[in-house]
Design an enzyme around this catalytic site. Sequence first.
Site, short mmCIF file in Angstrom:
data_model
loop_
_atom_site.label_atom_id
_atom_site.label_comp_id
_atom_site.label_asym_id
_atom_site.label_seq_id
_atom_site.Cartn_x
_atom_site.Cartn_y
_atom_site.Cartn_z
N MET A 159 -0.98 -1.65 -11.87
CA MET A 159 -2.19 -2.42 -11.62
C MET A 159 -2.49 -2.47 -10.13
SD MET A 159 -1.98 -5.36 -14.59
CE MET A 159 -0.25 -5.80 -14.41
N CYS A 160 -2.04 -3.50 -9.44
CA CYS A 160 -2.44 -3.69 -8.04
C CYS A 160 -1.87 -2.65 -7.09
CB CYS A 160 -2.06 -5.10 -7.59
SG CYS A 160 -2.86 -6.39 -8.58
N VAL A 161 -0.64 -2.20 -7.32
CA VAL A 161 -0.07 -1.17 -6.45
C VAL A 161 -0.84 0.13 -6.60
CG1 VAL A 161 1.97 0.25 -6.01
CG2 VAL A 161 2.23 -2.20 -6.38
N LYS A 221 -6.60 -11.59 -2.09
CA LYS A 221 -7.47 -10.67 -2.83
C LYS A 221 -7.79 -11.24 -4.21
CE LYS A 221 -3.77 -7.66 -4.64
NZ LYS A 221 -4.05 -7.86 -6.06
N THR A 239 -4.57 -0.14 -5.29
CA THR A 239 -4.67 -0.16 -3.83
C THR A 239 -4.34 1.20 -3.24
OG1 THR A 239 -4.10 -2.52 -3.81
CG2 THR A 239 -3.79 -1.30 -1.75
#
Length: 204
Positions: free
Chosen positions: A132-134, A100, A137
């Site tokens: 952030m990413c957790v 990603k 998503t």
Amino acid sequence: MSQHAETAPPAANTPNLPPVDALIVVDVQSAFVTGDGAVPAAVRLVDRTTDLLARARRDGALVVHLQNDGPPGAEDEPHTPGWELHHPVEHGPRELVIRKPHDDGFEETRLGGVLTDAGVQAVAVCGVMSEMCVQATARTALARGYRVVVPHDAHATQDVPAAPGISEAVPAATVSRVAAYALGSDAEVTVRASEVTFTGPAAG
């Protein structure tokens, strides 16, 4: 950081927590869980994600490893040691890696199509970084209508440094807690990864 993995707590009595049919492991890459750049809770994170992976595989859930492609010079720049996934991948129809370019694992990736094609209804999201990413998503998964479970002891981040004149440093554990809380009541934020159970997806 302790060199010994924490003992996973026993599963709570949560008979009303339905199983999920997909596990999304977000950016558990060498740069973030080993060496000087590891998140403070790296030992616990690796222990919990190892357990989640083992049980998801055993019970036939879809497993997706998200792998972040950092910019040139970043600790997770593609094809550098820090970019490599920490957990071995058991490649197959029910386990795959999706690279990603953004925080959100759905943005400009095939994650959405993979979940749809597999008939996934519910996902557990774990990994780094919590805020952030957790979170990004998990938030998009919620927006797309998935049931989302976020085990609190299976995601982690770094401390936020102090900003003189604005705020003191914020411990990583607090950042993670706030990141999960900010997902709102639609997300199921469990206390322990051991409370998450798995089943195979509808199209599996």
